[in-house]
Design an enzyme around this catalytic site. Structure first.
Site, PDB file in Angstrom:
ATOM      1  CD1 TRP A 134      11.166  -0.511  -1.745  1.00  0.00           C
ATOM      2  CD2 TRP A 134      12.767   0.910  -2.374  1.00  0.00           C
ATOM      3  NE1 TRP A 134      11.712  -0.973  -2.925  1.00  0.00           N
ATOM      4  CE2 TRP A 134      12.695  -0.118  -3.337  1.00  0.00           C
ATOM      5  CE3 TRP A 134      13.717   1.930  -2.569  1.00  0.00           C
ATOM      6  CZ2 TRP A 134      13.507  -0.164  -4.461  1.00  0.00           C
ATOM      7  CZ3 TRP A 134      14.527   1.886  -3.688  1.00  0.00           C
ATOM      8  CH2 TRP A 134      14.423   0.842  -4.624  1.00  0.00           C
TER       9      TRP A 134
ATOM     10  CG  ASN B 131      10.942   9.584   0.698  1.00  0.00           C
ATOM     11  OD1 ASN B 131      11.578   8.650   0.218  1.00  0.00           O
ATOM     12  ND2 ASN B 131      10.009  10.225   0.041  1.00  0.00           N
TER      13      ASN B 131
ATOM     14  CD  GLU C  76       1.007  -1.585 -18.075  1.00  0.00           C
ATOM     15  OE1 GLU C  76       2.212  -1.282 -18.144  1.00  0.00           O
ATOM     16  OE2 GLU C  76       0.340  -1.415 -17.047  1.00  0.00           O
TER      17      GLU C  76
END
Ligand code: F6R
Length: 614
Positions: free
Chosen positions: A77, A103, A487
């Site tokens: 990512w 990472n 949400e």
């Protein structure tokens, strides 16, 4: 925000590494790569795209790669440097001695790069990671010893990193190091493994070594050895993780997210059974916080990010409804860490993080700890950083969640939080026997009601299809519905990429109502409570501006139909417990909208499941 995997054993490494990457692909999925040791050399394959494309490319690697028994892999990512094959990991030092995946973010990569370039080292990528790779090559050349070079490297790097490394001239051994980004290792008797996420390793063993901050390890087919960054040996014990690796499989569902939505009744049932005594409604003391703690507490702060933050809003509201004297707040971790929030021994801070690795939540917990605040965590991952750093942890019982959009872990959090809130207030002496019996009784009926809600999926699917061409959505509701409006809107943004906002229903007239027209759908939550009429008045204000209304109302509330274009009936429960059922149609609505629009549901663009950078 990337997934990494390392293997040193006796079986062909490529399949094991690719499988491990596939299981961690939710962590990052813009590019991927693998490096395999093939006799004297290490061969790299990288792609822009998904692990499935990397798997295809690996099939075309030289034949010796298929028998390679050690290697490392990465699914990315992007943070520093665009999404290109060159920037994909693994990276190789210009002298070819080091191959490395990472990472995290190396904060001093610019300085290191400038210095090494002035010494003649050639960089080929735009990444911060390459600085670590090239620096390690220089240090290894100077010192001639991997452990010493790793110590020197970790002493020099600033920022967050989980690194997995192969040294070209050290066969069958991989090295790894951890500071600020998660890393877990394992040994199954004939092979060593390491990964960002434990679910990548559960197929091989459930006994895992969670690397601590400032630890590194050398992994080989015969052992795992651990060291501090200063090079001193450390003895580590495994932690047993009782997650079944098949829990991380999709089963017959098209998407993990859909499977995970359906698991919520089980998550709730499991949590209630584990945390209450079956024959009477009393809380099980061993699963709550130390008894007597609440006698010293005047303030309770819930702290989290994203969906976990919305779970804390549910907890805050339940707690507030039961005890009007305690100072109770819910805070976004990324703000809490930079504000001067009050703390100390009379404050209990409850940090909620599914992954236990969210950078902002960890930073907030460290700040609270430094103020002497009593810190507790709720996480889904035993051994995660937050679990190890706070005084007391409660584990939510959702099992591994693979879909990037949180669903069943939200349920795991709110069910545990509801029970915790009751236990804390009981300890404080402010939970009445009537409320305790009412809420525990209510919680026990919820799994069946959730199941009934799930069985209305076809109805919700049709509505999702009908409204999928809306230019946007407003989610409105009051009190116990407000966390759900947030949400519901977040789920739609995350996986359908549709503009969706959440408002306390009474706020609409203070500005947002200006946006309404016939193309902006209002999803209104109006269960049959004392606030039903107030919310329906706000719904009428929206209808008067031509907005289509999709209403969530209590089962049997036929009168509500007149206020809506379409209606979804929700089984009735105690008002405080409405979020436990009300969230399900919102999750299904987002899921089917995203499906209708052909979105990549389990791996939505630009997102990663665990946000380990600030
Ligand atoms: C939303 C989602 C995120 C997370 C947030 C916090 O579907 O998954 O908003 O809730 O990134 O993550 P954790 O709970 O791991 O700290």
């Amino acid at each position: 925000m990337c997934g990494i995997m390392g293997y040193a054993g006796q079986k062909p490494a490529a399949g094991i590494i690719l499988e491990g990457l596939a299981r961690q692909e939710y962590r990052g999925y813009d590019s991927a790569g693998i490096a395999l040791r093939c006799e004297e050399t290490i061969i790299n394959a990288k792609i822009v795209g998904r692990v499935s494309e990397l798997t295809r490319k690996v099939k075309n690697m030289p034949p010796e790669c298929s028998v390679s028994t050690s290697g490392i892999g990465h699914t990315r990512w992007a943070t520093h440097g665009g999404v290109t094959e060159t920037n994909a990991h693994p990276h190789e030092s210009s002298d070819g001695m080091i191959v490395l995946v990472h990472n995290g973010i190396i904060e001093n990569s610019r300085e290191i790069r400038t210095r090494l370039e002035s010494e003649g080292v050639k960089f080929i990528t735009e990444t911060d990671t390459e600085a670590a790779c090239q620096l390690l090559a220089v240090l290894y050349k100077e010192r001639g010893d991997a452990r010493s070079a790793m110590s020197a490297l970790t002493a020099e790097l600033r920022g967050a990193f989980a690194l997995v490394i192969m040294f070209r001239d050290i066969p069958d051994e991989i090295w790894c190091a951890r500071k600020g980004s998660p890393l877990v290792a394992a040994f199954d008797g004939s092979a060593s493994y390491c990964a960002s996420d434990p679910t990548a390793l559960l197929e091989y063993t459930h006994d895992l070594f969670f690397l601590e901050e400032g630890e590194m390890a050398s992994l080989s087919p015969s052992r795992c050895e651990f060291y501090g960054f200063d090079g001193t040996e450390r003895r580590k014990k495994t932690i047993r993780l009782n997650w079944d690796s098949v829990m991380a499989d999709k089963g017959h569902f098209d998407h993990f997210m859909r499977k995970e939505i359906g698991e919520q009744p089980d998550v709730l049932r499991l949590t209630i059974d584990a945390h209450t005594i079956v024959t009477n409604v009393a809380m099980d003391k061993s699963l709550t916080l130390p008894s007597g703690l609440m006698k010293q507490i005047r303030r309770v702060q819930f702290v989290a990010c994203g969906t976990s933050y919305y779970a804390t809003l549910v907890a805050r509201d339940i707690m507030e409804s039961l005890d009007g004297e305690l100072d109770i707040r819910a805070e976004v971790a990324s703000e809490y860490r930079y504000r001067n929030v009050i703390g100390g021994g009379d404050t209990l801070a409850i940090f909620v993080s599914q992954s236990g690795e969210t950078a902002d939540t960890l930073a907030a917990a460290r700040i609270a700890k430094a103020k002497g605040t009593r810190c507790t965590a709720i996480t889904n991952v035993r051994g995660s950083t937050i679990d190890r750093e706070v005084e007391h942890t409660l584990l939510s019982m959702a099992g591994p969640e693979v879909g990037v959009a949180a669903t069943k872990t939200f349920m795991g959090q709110i069910s545990l939080l509801a029970l915790l809130v009751m236990a804390l207030l009981k300890d404080r002496g402010t939970l009445s026997a009537g409320d305790e019996a009412r809420l525990i009784g209510g919680l026990r009926t919820l799994p069946a009601l959730q199941q009934a809600m799930l069985e209305r999926e076809d109805e919700i699917k049709l509505l999702a299809e009908k409204y999928s061409d809306s230019k946007g959505f407003f989610f409105i509701g009051r009190r116990e519905c407000v966390p759900l409006t947030l949400e519901g809107a977040l789920k739609l943004k995350e996986i359908a990429y549709l503009p969706s906002e959440a408002y306390a229903a009474g706020e609409m007239k203070h500005g947002p109502i200006a946006m309404l027209d016939e193309k902006l759908t209002v999803v209104a939550l109006a269960p049959d409570t004392d606030l039903r009429e107030k919310t329906l008045s706000n719904v009428e204000e929206c209808r008067a501006r031509n907005a289509p209304i999709l209403l969530l109302a209590s089962e049997g509330d036929e009168g509500a139909r007149a206020h809506a274009n379409d209606i979804i009936f929700i089984p009735r429960t105690e008002p405080e417990l409405f979020p436990f059922i009300g969230v399900i149609p919102l999750q299904l609505f987002a899921y089917h909208t995203a499906r209708t629009l052909g979105r990549d549901i389990d791996m939505p663009r630009n997102l990663a499941k665990s946000v380990t950078v600030e």
